[in-house]
Design a protein around this motif. Structure first.
Motif, PDB file in Angstrom:
ATOM      1  N   ALA A   1       0.841  -1.199   0.000  1.00 41.57           N
ATOM      2  CA  ALA A   1       0.000   0.000   0.000  1.00 41.57           C
ATOM      3  C   ALA A   1       0.870   1.241   0.000  1.00 41.57           C
ATOM      4  CB  ALA A   1      -0.940   0.000   1.207  1.00 41.57           C
ATOM      5  N   ASP A   2       0.289   2.323  -0.451  1.00 45.64           N
ATOM      6  CA  ASP A   2       0.916   3.634  -0.441  1.00 45.64           C
ATOM      7  C   ASP A   2       0.144   4.488   0.577  1.00 45.64           C
ATOM      8  OD1 ASP A   2       2.035   6.081  -0.931  1.00 45.64           O
ATOM      9  OD2 ASP A   2       1.485   6.187  -3.052  1.00 45.64           O
ATOM     10  N   ASN A   3       0.664   4.755   1.787  1.00 49.64           N
ATOM     11  CA  ASN A   3       2.055   4.573   2.184  1.00 49.64           C
ATOM     12  C   ASN A   3       2.277   3.390   3.123  1.00 49.64           C
ATOM     13  OD1 ASN A   3       1.711   7.889   2.008  1.00 49.64           O
ATOM     14  ND2 ASN A   3       3.672   7.132   1.210  1.00 49.64           N
ATOM     15  N   SER A   4       1.353   3.119   4.064  1.00 51.72           N
ATOM     16  CA  SER A   4       1.557   2.033   5.008  1.00 51.72           C
ATOM     17  C   SER A   4       0.228   1.325   5.254  1.00 51.72           C
ATOM     18  CB  SER A   4       2.123   2.548   6.338  1.00 51.72           C
ATOM     19  OG  SER A   4       1.196   3.395   6.988  1.00 51.72           O
ATOM     20  N   TYR A   5       0.304   0.079   5.764  1.00 51.03           N
ATOM     21  CA  TYR A   5      -0.912  -0.688   5.989  1.00 51.03           C
ATOM     22  C   TYR A   5      -0.792  -1.545   7.235  1.00 51.03           C
ATOM     23  CZ  TYR A   5       1.605  -4.777   4.290  1.00 51.03           C
ATOM     24  OH  TYR A   5       2.523  -5.787   4.147  1.00 51.03           O
ATOM     25  N   LYS A   6      -1.974  -1.920   7.766  1.00 54.28           N
ATOM     26  CA  LYS A   6      -2.104  -2.939   8.801  1.00 54.28           C
ATOM     27  C   LYS A   6      -3.136  -3.936   8.304  1.00 54.28           C
ATOM     28  CE  LYS A   6      -1.242   0.291  12.637  1.00 54.28           C
ATOM     29  NZ  LYS A   6      -1.836   0.923  13.860  1.00 54.28           N
ATOM     30  N   LEU A   7      -2.749  -5.210   8.229  1.00 58.49           N
ATOM     31  CA  LEU A   7      -3.608  -6.248   7.680  1.00 58.49           C
ATOM     32  C   LEU A   7      -4.236  -7.078   8.800  1.00 58.49           C
ATOM     33  CD1 LEU A   7      -4.660  -8.090   5.341  1.00 58.49           C
ATOM     34  CD2 LEU A   7      -2.468  -9.319   5.515  1.00 58.49           C
ATOM     35  N   PHE A   8      -5.538  -7.344   8.670  1.00 59.25           N
ATOM     36  CA  PHE A   8      -6.268  -8.173   9.624  1.00 59.25           C
ATOM     37  C   PHE A   8      -7.055  -9.244   8.864  1.00 59.25           C
ATOM     38  CE2 PHE A   8      -5.931  -3.883  11.241  1.00 59.25           C
ATOM     39  CZ  PHE A   8      -5.541  -4.034  12.562  1.00 59.25           C
ATOM     40  N   VAL A   9      -7.164 -10.424   9.463  1.00 67.85           N
ATOM     41  CA  VAL A   9      -8.031 -11.473   8.920  1.00 67.85           C
ATOM     42  C   VAL A   9      -8.903 -11.985  10.061  1.00 67.85           C
ATOM     43  CG1 VAL A   9      -8.167 -13.736   7.821  1.00 67.85           C
ATOM     44  CG2 VAL A   9      -6.371 -12.132   7.133  1.00 67.85           C
ATOM     45  N   ASN A  10     -10.202 -11.858   9.873  1.00 73.61           N
ATOM     46  CA  ASN A  10     -11.170 -12.262  10.902  1.00 73.61           C
ATOM     47  C   ASN A  10     -10.871 -11.612  12.249  1.00 73.61           C
ATOM     48  OD1 ASN A  10     -12.541 -13.933   9.072  1.00 73.61           O
ATOM     49  ND2 ASN A  10     -11.115 -15.609   9.455  1.00 73.61           N
ATOM     50  N   GLY A  11     -10.410 -10.369  12.196  1.00 73.55           N
ATOM     51  CA  GLY A  11     -10.136  -9.601  13.398  1.00 73.55           C
ATOM     52  C   GLY A  11      -8.750  -9.787  13.972  1.00 73.55           C
ATOM     53  N   ASN A  12      -7.995 -10.765  13.463  1.00 75.53           N
ATOM     54  CA  ASN A  12      -6.655 -11.032  13.971  1.00 75.53           C
ATOM     55  C   ASN A  12      -5.612 -10.215  13.216  1.00 75.53           C
ATOM     56  OD1 ASN A  12      -7.495 -13.147  15.792  1.00 75.53           O
ATOM     57  ND2 ASN A  12      -7.807 -14.413  13.980  1.00 75.53           N
ATOM     58  N   PRO A  13      -4.708  -9.523  13.907  1.00 76.28           N
ATOM     59  CA  PRO A  13      -3.640  -8.794  13.213  1.00 76.28           C
ATOM     60  C   PRO A  13      -2.684  -9.774  12.551  1.00 76.28           C
ATOM     61  CG  PRO A  13      -3.286  -8.759  15.586  1.00 76.28           C
ATOM     62  CD  PRO A  13      -4.631  -9.378  15.377  1.00 76.28           C
ATOM     63  N   ILE A  14      -2.392  -9.540  11.283  1.00 76.50           N
ATOM     64  CA  ILE A  14      -1.559 -10.467  10.504  1.00 76.50           C
ATOM     65  C   ILE A  14      -0.202  -9.875  10.166  1.00 76.50           C
ATOM     66  CG2 ILE A  14      -1.426 -11.858   8.408  1.00 76.50           C
ATOM     67  CD1 ILE A  14      -3.552 -12.735  10.458  1.00 76.50           C
ATOM     68  N   GLY A  15      -0.167  -8.604   9.771  1.00 78.81           N
ATOM     69  CA  GLY A  15       1.111  -8.006   9.411  1.00 78.81           C
ATOM     70  C   GLY A  15       0.974  -6.546   9.046  1.00 78.81           C
ATOM     71  N   THR A  16       2.130  -5.888   8.910  1.00 83.42           N
ATOM     72  CA  THR A  16       2.177  -4.471   8.545  1.00 83.42           C
ATOM     73  C   THR A  16       3.239  -4.246   7.486  1.00 83.42           C
ATOM     74  OG1 THR A  16       3.814  -3.944  10.258  1.00 83.42           O
ATOM     75  CG2 THR A  16       1.480  -3.788  10.871  1.00 83.42           C
ATOM     76  N   GLY A  17       3.135  -3.142   6.784  1.00 81.69           N
ATOM     77  CA  GLY A  17       4.135  -2.778   5.784  1.00 81.69           C
ATOM     78  C   GLY A  17       4.111  -1.291   5.529  1.00 81.69           C
ATOM     79  N   ALA A  18       5.227  -0.780   4.979  1.00 88.45           N
ATOM     80  CA  ALA A  18       5.308   0.671   4.761  1.00 88.45           C
ATOM     81  C   ALA A  18       6.181   1.000   3.555  1.00 88.45           C
ATOM     82  CB  ALA A  18       5.843   1.359   6.009  1.00 88.45           C
ATOM     83  N   ASN A  19       6.092   0.212   2.496  1.00 87.63           N
ATOM     84  CA  ASN A  19       6.883   0.474   1.293  1.00 87.63           C
ATOM     85  C   ASN A  19       6.117  -0.055   0.095  1.00 87.63           C
ATOM     86  OD1 ASN A  19       8.711   0.817  -0.742  1.00 87.63           O
ATOM     87  ND2 ASN A  19      10.394  -0.260   0.263  1.00 87.63           N
ATOM     88  N   PHE A  20       5.484   0.846  -0.679  1.00 88.30           N
ATOM     89  CA  PHE A  20       4.618   0.386  -1.759  1.00 88.30           C
ATOM     90  C   PHE A  20       5.400  -0.253  -2.911  1.00 88.30           C
ATOM     91  CE2 PHE A  20       5.454   4.829  -3.054  1.00 88.30           C
ATOM     92  CZ  PHE A  20       5.826   4.658  -4.385  1.00 88.30           C
ATOM     93  N   THR A  21       6.706  -0.098  -2.944  1.00 93.05           N
ATOM     94  CA  THR A  21       7.476  -0.723  -4.018  1.00 93.05           C
ATOM     95  C   THR A  21       7.731  -2.199  -3.756  1.00 93.05           C
ATOM     96  OG1 THR A  21       9.615  -0.163  -3.011  1.00 93.05           O
ATOM     97  CG2 THR A  21       8.639   1.462  -4.496  1.00 93.05           C
ATOM     98  N   ASP A  22       7.554  -2.631  -2.508  1.00 90.64           N
ATOM     99  CA  ASP A  22       7.795  -4.024  -2.136  1.00 90.64           C
ATOM    100  C   ASP A  22       6.545  -4.622  -1.504  1.00 90.64           C
ATOM    101  OD1 ASP A  22      10.467  -3.941  -2.960  1.00 90.64           O
ATOM    102  OD2 ASP A  22      11.120  -3.183  -1.015  1.00 90.64           O
ATOM    103  N   ALA A  23       6.060  -5.714  -2.076  1.00 90.29           N
ATOM    104  CA  ALA A  23       4.929  -6.420  -1.484  1.00 90.29           C
ATOM    105  C   ALA A  23       5.426  -7.338  -0.374  1.00 90.29           C
ATOM    106  CB  ALA A  23       4.195  -7.226  -2.549  1.00 90.29           C
TER     107      ALA A  23
END
Length: 506
Positions: free
Chosen positions: A232-254
């Protein structure tokens, strides 16, 4: 109300044949105060996906009892059956160890002649059957009535999560087998945002934005796990079924994530923050693995819901009021400016994995004899309530290997330039044995790998090659069996060197 367990307390053994009707049940708790018992008969009528805890109370064991029952108490005969006793110390220890791990919601010492039906620690329905031990009482009729009323609906067989509603179909036993992992890309996914700027990829105000996508399994299919590729541009927090899964802060790298799923309905939620005024967007691709081995891909597109902000609890499946949520807007296809093509990571990182081998080898060059070596790693599911669901494994051996899970072949490969990535769709919920036959055909030898195990509570563990792996200088028949005692094997040896090879991308 959906219930996941059925508890029986009886003096009678006439109900054994009725077990065959419990195909939609996951757990059965039986308290017996019998003069006679027949565990082989119990096993004979037990559906393949039904797990049973048999607790003998008010009974002291004879020598014959111990001989007949202890193999079941240890799990040697049938891992579906757990046996315990409040009197025999040895069996009681086994009961406590396995029952806490496998049957955490067990109601201690329920009164006899009572049929317990519990769906969780929060809800327990108790029906007293005054004539339950009467031979004229029809247990199949009772069970049929409960099933018909929808009171006993348990987990779908083959799934490790609560049963979906009947309208979404049913799942049989998981039939998927280990395979080379299916690659996942972003090529068909779309960059999306909130529509605050009508110009795609135009500047947007800073701040967090919430996105949600509820995924419903195809009718008759049971979702087991998912592989998620996201940036994502710029940063993200990912959840699945309410559980935190991961974060990222660089849209050039998945980044890639693996997570266990519920069988019928799953919520993917992302909080994306635009850190300054400018372009903002989210892109993701989700590969859903079904219990029958088939897959389905979910992408970011205009069907995702979005919110101008990040409301509390937006990531929870219990948040169902979306009246103030709009739909995401299209910002561009994968590869479009200003984001360009995204770097896709390897399926799993091997940076923390130790290069291991066993037997003689040159400490400087890694050159080893041209023979096969055996390796094993036993992984016990941690905690008292979670169950192992599936795994992803990256395996590299210089020069060739055969990889096993619980005695079954996962795959084989021969290359000193590239690793193999495997998807293991079915694990034992409690104990899993990974084994490898690795052979050096000349020059340096090496074994390096990483295995990510998914649990049904949304958590995961990463297992890497290190000196805790068991090793043997020869490959003996049955070395891969989960029943093998490897306590006398030596620990693997770290080769103390780095190696270079290709790990396939996610």
């Amino acid at each position: 109300m959906q219930l996941t367990r059925l508890d029986l307390a009886t003096h009678d053994e006439c109900w054994y044949p009725a077990l065959a009707t419990l195909t939609n049940l996951s757990y059965l708790f039986i308290e017996l105060v019998p003069d006679t018992y027949d565990l082989p008969l119990l096993a004979e009528h037990l559906p393949v996906n039904l797990r049973v805890c048999v607790l003998f109370i008010n009974q002291r064991w004879s020598e014959g009892d111990v001989v007949n029952v202890k193999p079941y108490a240890s799990g040697e005969v049938d891992k579906r059956i757990v046996v315990g006793s409040f009197y025999d110390a040895g069996l009681s220890t086994q009961y406590v160890h396995r029952t806490i791990a496998e049957f955490p919601a067990y109601p201690h010492s329920p009164p006899n002649k009572t049929l317990f039906i519990g769906c969780s620690l929060k809800v327990t329905l108790i029906l007293t059957l005054r004539n339950f031990t009467n031979h004229n009482t029809s247990l199949p009729g009772i069970l049929f009535l409960l099933l018909a009323l929808g009171l006993v609906q348990a987990q779908r067989p083959g799934c490790t999560a609560p049963t979906p509603s009947p309208g979404n179909g049913t799942c049989g036993a998981a039939t998927a087998t280990p395979t080379i992992a299916q690659p996942l890309g972003l090529e068909i996914s779309k960059w999306i945002w909130t529509g605050e700027n009508a110009v795609p990829a135009g500047p947007n105000p800073p701040g967090p934005r919430a996105f949600r996508k509820t995924f419903t399994s195809q009718c008759g299919k049971c979702a087991v796990s998912a592989k998620i590729l996201i940036t994502a541009d710029n940063s993200y927090k990912l959840f699945v079924n309410g559980n935190p899964i991961g974060t990222g802060a660089n849209f050039t790298d998945a980044e890639v994530y693996y997570v266990a799923l519920q069988p019928s309905s799953n919520l993917f939620a992302v909080e994306v923050t635009n850190t300054e005024e400018g372009p903002a967007a989210l892109i993701a691709s989700i590969l859903v693995q079904y219990s029958d081995g088939s897959t389905e891909t979910v992408i970011t597109d205009e069907t995702w819901r979005r919110f101008l902000g990040s409301p509390k609890g937006f990531e929870l499946p219990t948040t169902t009021d979306l009246s103030k949520w709009g739909f995401a807007t299209f910002q561009g296809l994968y590869g479009v400016a200003p984001w360009g093509k995204t770097v896709v990571p390897p399926a799993l990182s091997v940076k923390d994995a130790v290069v291991i081998w066993t037997g003689k080898f040159d400490n400087k060059t890694g050159v080893a004899p041209t023979v096969a070596r055996a390796f094993r790693k036993t992984v016990v599911t941690p905690g008292c309530t979670k169950r192992a669901v599936s795994a992803t494994a990256v395996i590299f051996v210089d020069n060739q290997f055969i990889f096993y899970i619980n005695g079954a072949v996962v795959g084989s490969f021969a290359s000193w330039r590239e690793a193999r990535v495997y998807h293991i769709p079915v694990l034992d919920p409690d104990v899993n044995v990974f084994a490898l036959n690795g052979k050096n055909t000349g020059g340096p030898a090496a074994f390096q790998g990483v295995i990510q195990i998914l649990y049904d509570d949304g958590t995961s563990d990463t297992i890497v090659t290190d000196t805790t792996w068991k090793a043997q200088e020869k490959v003996t028949a049955g070395f891969e069996s989960p029943k093998l005692d490897d306590s006398k094997w030596v620990n693997a040896t770290s080769m103390g060197r780095a190696i270079t090879y290709r790990v396939p991308s996610a």
